[in-house]
Every structure is written in C-alpha cells, then in structure tokens.
Write an enzyme that holds these catalytic residues in place. Structure first.
Site, PDB file in Angstrom:
ATOM      1  N   CYS A 189       1.809  -0.041  -8.731  1.00 20.37           N
ATOM      2  CA  CYS A 189       2.950   0.552  -8.026  1.00 20.37           C
ATOM      3  C   CYS A 189       4.172   0.655  -8.919  1.00 20.37           C
ATOM      4  CB  CYS A 189       3.247  -0.201  -6.737  1.00 20.37           C
ATOM      5  SG  CYS A 189       3.379  -1.957  -6.961  1.00 20.37           S
TER       6      CYS A 189
ATOM      7  N   GLY B   6       0.828  -1.206   0.000  1.00 23.09           N
ATOM      8  CA  GLY B   6       0.000   0.000   0.000  1.00 23.09           C
ATOM      9  C   GLY B   6       0.860   1.253   0.000  1.00 23.09           C
ATOM     10  N   SER B   7       0.328   2.323   0.586  1.00 24.61           N
ATOM     11  CA  SER B   7       1.018   3.615   0.506  1.00 24.61           C
ATOM     12  C   SER B   7       2.059   3.755   1.619  1.00 24.61           C
ATOM     13  CB  SER B   7       0.000   4.741   0.631  1.00 24.61           C
ATOM     14  OG  SER B   7      -0.502   4.769   1.957  1.00 24.61           O
TER      15      SER B   7
ATOM     16  N   GLY C 289       1.974   2.478   5.434  1.00 27.79           N
ATOM     17  CA  GLY C 289       3.076   1.571   5.759  1.00 27.79           C
ATOM     18  C   GLY C 289       3.759   1.947   7.059  1.00 27.79           C
TER      19      GLY C 289
ATOM     20  N   GLU D   1       5.710  -3.229   1.014  1.00 30.85           N
ATOM     21  CA  GLU D   1       5.789  -2.944  -0.425  1.00 30.85           C
ATOM     22  C   GLU D   1       4.984  -1.684  -0.646  1.00 30.85           C
ATOM     23  OE1 GLU D   1       7.692  -4.471  -2.347  1.00 30.85           O
ATOM     24  OE2 GLU D   1       8.092  -6.328  -1.266  1.00 30.85           O
TER      25      GLU D   1
END
Ligand code: NAG
Ligand code: NAG
Length: 592
Positions: A338, A282-283, A287, A304
């Site tokens: 991403c 995610g962002s 994170g 990630e």
C-alpha cells in the site's frame, strides 16, 4: 543511653572507612553488590511477577473447522495447488468469537510482564522457524526469499520488540489536568482492553499482517480474530499452529488468537459478529462496505486502505542514490504494497537521465519462480491484480505514456502470475494510471518544473497515505511536504517509517483513518476510561449553593464566580471578586 550508643557506632564506622585497607575493601564490596544487583535485574528482576501456569493442550482452533466453500491454495508462481482449506460459514465465525471471548476474559487478567513473555516467545518462534515461515510465505504469494525475510520476519520481530520495550508506556494511565473549580479532584485517562478485535488483512504479507495486528491487540489485553485473504490462505496452517504452541506452552488459552480463512462472506460475518472493534486493511471499495456493515452494531473501525503515494525527486540529488531508493519504492514486494511509490515525480533537469537509468537497471534484472533459484523478482499474487495492472499499463500507453521496460506478462513463464517490472515515462496527471492504484510492479515517472505544479499534481489524487521527498535541501523538503495531504511524510527515504514502530501508520482521504503501530495503534485497541476521583483522602463537601432546593441568591453568586474566573483582564476579575465576596458574606451558609 541510646544517643551515646549511636555516637559510638558512628565513630567506629568512620574509623573503619578511613583506614586505608578497609576503604579498598569497601569499594570491592560495593562493586560486588552492584554486579549482583545488575545480574539480578537482568536475569530475575524482570520475571519475578510471573506466575507459573501449567501447560495447556494445544487443542484445535475453531477457525480450522470451517465447512464453507473450498479455497484452493495455489502457488501463484507455479500454478500448483498446495491443498484445500474450507472457508468459515457465518455461524462458524460466531463460534470463533464465542471461544475468543472465553480466552479474552482470562487473558485480560494477565500482567504486562506475562504479555511481554508471550511476545518474546513469538520472536523466538520467528527465529526458530524462520525457514519454514519464509518458504510458506513464498509459496503463498510468489515473493522472493529476500522479500519474505524482509517483509515477514524482520518487520514482525521489530514490531514485537517495540511492543515488549515500549508497549506498556503507551497504555499507562495518563494524569489529566483539572480546572481550579475542581481543584480537590484528580483526573486520569486509563486504557482498558476492549474485548475481541476483528482484523481483516490482505494477501501481500500473509504472516506479518497477522502478527502485527494480533500482537498489538493481545498486548492491550484483547483477543484477536484475524480473517486472512483467500489469495494467501496456506500460510495460516503453519502459522496458527506455531502461535497456538506458544500460547498453550505458557499456559494461556490458545484460542486467544484465531486465524479465519474465507472469502468476502466470512469477512462480512466477522464485521457483523459483534466484535468490539474492526481493523480493516484492504481496498477503499471494500473499506466502504466494511464501514457500512459495521454501522449495524455501531462497531468502531480503523480503515487502512490504498494509496497512490508520490515520490518527489528534486534536481539536487545524487542520481545513483535517488535511483536506488526509487527502485525499492516502486518494486518492493513487486509493488504489491500500500505504501509503494506509485507516482515518481522527477525534476525536468534530470528527467531524461533518470528515466533512462531507471529503465536500463530494470531491464537488467531477473524474474522467475522463487523456489527455482535466486531472482530479483518473483511473481504477483492475485490473478485479477495482474489483469488490472496490464489494463492500466495499456491505457497509459494509449493515453501517451512511453513504455521503457516490461509492460506485459513475462513470456518465459506461461504458468504463474508473472507481470514484468514496468517503467513508464511521460506520464501526466490526466492519465488513468496517475489516479488509480496499480498495486503492482509499475514505476510511472512524471516530469515537473515548478514547485506549484508539483504540489498540485502530487496532492491531486483521492488518496493520502504516504509521501516521500528526496533532496539534500531539508527546508525545501519540509516546505513541499507540508503542503501535501498525507498520513506519512518520509524525507530522503522510502516507507522507512514502517520500521520505526513508534510512528503510527495510516492515511487520510480515501486512504482511510485511524492508526496502527505506535502508541496510537495500541490505544486504538483500548477502551478509554476517563477517571475523576478525590485528590486528597477527604470527601469534598457539596456546597449548599448547588443543593436542592436552590436558593435564589445562588444565581448571583455563580454569576460573579464566572466573571471572576473567566473575565479577560485583571480589573474585571478584581471587580467580580469583590462582588463575589460581598454576596457570599451576605449568605455565608451557601458556600458551606
Ligand atoms: C517522452 O516522449 C517523447 C515523445 O514521444 C519522446 O521523444 C521522449 O523520449 C520521451 N521521454 C522519455 C524520458 O521517455
Ligand atoms: C490537497 O488536497 C486536499 C483535498 O484533496 C485539499 O483539501 C488541499 O487543499 C490540497 N492542498 C493543496 C496545497 O492544494
């Protein structure tokens, strides 16, 4: 007597072989045996270790019994609701974990052959239900049929195939070297299941992201709790059913993989629940919160996060070829990826031509609701992301970028999250859009002239996920690529390493750390155990030297041993060796 008999047998065998007809017969027999062996290997050999487990009841997933806030599953391309799913409350997440633990304890005893069998069933499941899975993903995300087929089905099958073929190799115990001092021992590193892996995935690939992480987790012997995004929850209903069907049919506990619906609160509950590892995709902002929450239980995390991947296009490329790669790089899954090419660096010599050709192409493509016909682009998924992209594009124009295509919501559709594929040229490194992740259909084209400026700019964001370089000059590509801080470097392609599952996926800087995919991904879901044991079936005696009470002479002997083993230079070693021998001879009992 016996010898005589043997000689006799040899003689007759020799005679049998040398007789011409019999020789042919022998070749034929050999071929027949070989064929039988191959057929046996192919059809029976790989399956001989499989116990036949009785089919289990498919039951009800604890993850579908939520009583938390309602999630309205809206098709982002039409604005129509597909139904309500209840989020899981924190205490309900705990229940999921308790059931996962029961399933995992059983599953951890399965052989790799059995795990491969389940993964093969998953591939068969994807193929048998391809249309349902594709449509479910389309409705959940607004993506086109092509993107769903490519991003959900193909990638998932390849991930599973890789695990089936090579997963066991990655998890085999590795022999480790032992030093001379420990010569009677042997060392190895083993990979054991960790327990339950908590996985939090975003909304861009609502099916593939589940299976990609869960398949690796279970192949390594774990259970998987996958929290899906509230922006693409609907696919979980079909997919969880299919997964439970596979597991229960093979006689495994279907609670091994559970798919948890919910918002941030459910995700946080999963992170704090006491799972054995967290994989968060995610962002960077979320994170950081995940990592903080995980620190309460010291739960290890793999993060990630986002990217602002550069794609570098030198002036020696074939322009049509480079355009085709850049178009996919920027607009695959409508840029909600991403590893999108978020910044396209083009050499000044071909800059104007490239920008014009890119704009002409994008302006000629079609966009519309994927269920209403064949379009090049569907809709975006998350309404707030449309706002974010819109504001980034507007600020770029204000800051001096030139708008060549799109730049706004598609006026043809008042409902749905349709932002038009957008091309911006004259983008420079001081602009907001150069530095912030757009995660949407925007191609920003930056001009470069010198290699030095290029490297500074390409490397100049807080992200470091992927980087791709297009040029026939491979030496130049490697030289430039090596100077950019990145987790993944792709030369003359874009994002293709995702289809090479043996290559780990992940980034550096604010793009996160830890890896999934590849051997590293499997090992990341394993508890590493360093084992040291006896090399020979003889118990190594404990030298008196290190037994209590310590003899005063022990210090000198150890000192000479250190000099003998570690000194640099033969004379020093020899001198220490002689001293060592002298000291041992004075106290021989200390070594035995
Ligand atoms: C960049 O900006 C200049 C000045 O506005 C404009 O003339 C030129 O066409 C732009 N270049 C491209 C490739 O869009
Ligand atoms: C790239 O960026 C990283 C940190 O963001 C920095 O440490 C590194 O030195 C940069 N590389 C070059 C070649 O400037």
């Amino acid at each position: 007597m016996e010898t005589k008999q043997n000689t006799c047998v040899f003689a007759s065998v020799k005679q049998f072989i040398t007789t011409e007809n019999n020789g042919n017969l022998l070749i034929q027999c050999g071929l027949a045996l070989f064929t039988i062996y191959i057929l046996y290997k192919f059809f029976i050999g790989g399956r001989k270790n499989l116990p036949c487990r009785p089919v289990r009841d498919i039951g009800v997933s604890p993850a579908s019994l939520g009583t938390g806030p309602k999630i309205d599953c809206v098709n982002p391309a039409t604005g129509k609701s597909m139904g309500i799913v209840n989020a899981l409350k924190p205490e309900e997440v705990k229940k999921c974990l308790a059931e996962a633990k029961i399933a995992q304890a059983e599953w951890a005893t399965t052989s790799f052959d059995e795990r491969r069998q389940v993964l093969q069933d998953f591939i068969d499941m994807f193929i048998a239900n391809e249309n349902e899975i594709v449509e479910s993903s389309m409705k959940d995300t607004g993506k086109t049929r092509f993107e769903a087929m490519f991003g959900e089905i193909l990638t998932s099958c390849e991930k599973l195939r890789y695990l089936i073929k090579h997963g066991e190799d990655a998890l085999k115990p590795q022999t480790r070297r032992v030093p001379m001092l420990m010569g009677t021992k042997s060392g190895r590193l083993e990979y054991h299941p960790m327990g339950t892996i908590g996985i939090i995935i975003p909304w861009n690939y609502p099916v593939h992201s589940i299976i990609s992480a869960a398949a690796a987790a279970i192949f390594a012997g774990n259970a998987a709790l996958v929290k899906v995004s509230e922006w693409s929850t609907h696919s979980k209903i079909l997919f969880e059913h299919l997964v439970r069907q596979v597991l229960s049919k093979r006689g495994h506990n279907p609670n091994l993989i559970q798919i948890l619906p919910g918002m941030g609160e459910t995700g946080e509950a999963l992170v704090r629940s006491g799972v054995d590892k967290i994989l968060f995709i995610g962002s960077p902002g979320t994170g950081k919160r995940v990592m903080k929450a995980a620190s309460d239980n010291l739960t290890p995390v793999i993060l990630e996060l986002g990217g602002k991947d550069p794609m570098i296009i030198f002036d020696d490329v074939n322009l049509d070829w480079a355009l085709a790669i850049a178009q996919r790089g920027c607009f695959i899954n409508l840029g909600q990826n991403c590893i999108s090419a978020e910044r396209v660096f083009v050499h000044e010599k071909i800059y104007d031509k490239f920008c014009k050709a890119m704009a002409d192409k994008i302006n000629s493509l079609t966009q519309g609701p994927p269920e209403e016909g064949h379009f090049d682009f569907g809709s975006m998924t998350m309404p707030a992301q449309v706002d974010k992209v819109e504001s980034l594009v507007q600020s770029a124009i204000k800051e001096g970028a030139t708008l060549l295509a799109g730049g706004k919501r598609n006026p043809k559709y008042s409902k749905g999250n349709f932002f038009m594929p957008t091309v911006l040229s004259n983008v420079t490194e001081d602009m907001t859009i150069f530095n912030e992740e757009a995660f949407g259909p925007v191609c920003t084209i930056v001009k470069f002239s010198s290699e030095q400026d290029l490297i500074r700019m390409a490397n100049g964001t807080v992200f470091g996920l992927g980087c791709s370089i297009l040029t026939p000059d491979l030496k130049k590509a490697e030289r430039v690529g090596s100077k950019i801080s990145t987790g993944m470097l792709t030369i003359n392609d874009y994002g293709a390493s995702y289809l090479v599952q043996d290559l780990p996926f992940g980034g550096c800087k604010e793009s996160g750390f830890g890896r999934f995919n590849g051997p590293e991904g499997l090992r990341g879901f394993s508890r590493e155990v360093s084992v040291l044991t006896d090399r020979f079936p003889i118990i190594t005696p404990v030298p008196r030297l290190i037994r209590y009470p310590i003899d005063p002479a022990a210090v000198g002997i150890i000192r000479q041993a250190i000099l003998m083993i570690y000194s640099n230079g033969l004379t020093l070693k020899l001198k220490a060796g002689l001293n060592f021998a002298g000291k041992v001879m004075k106290n021989p009992k200390l070594l035995l």
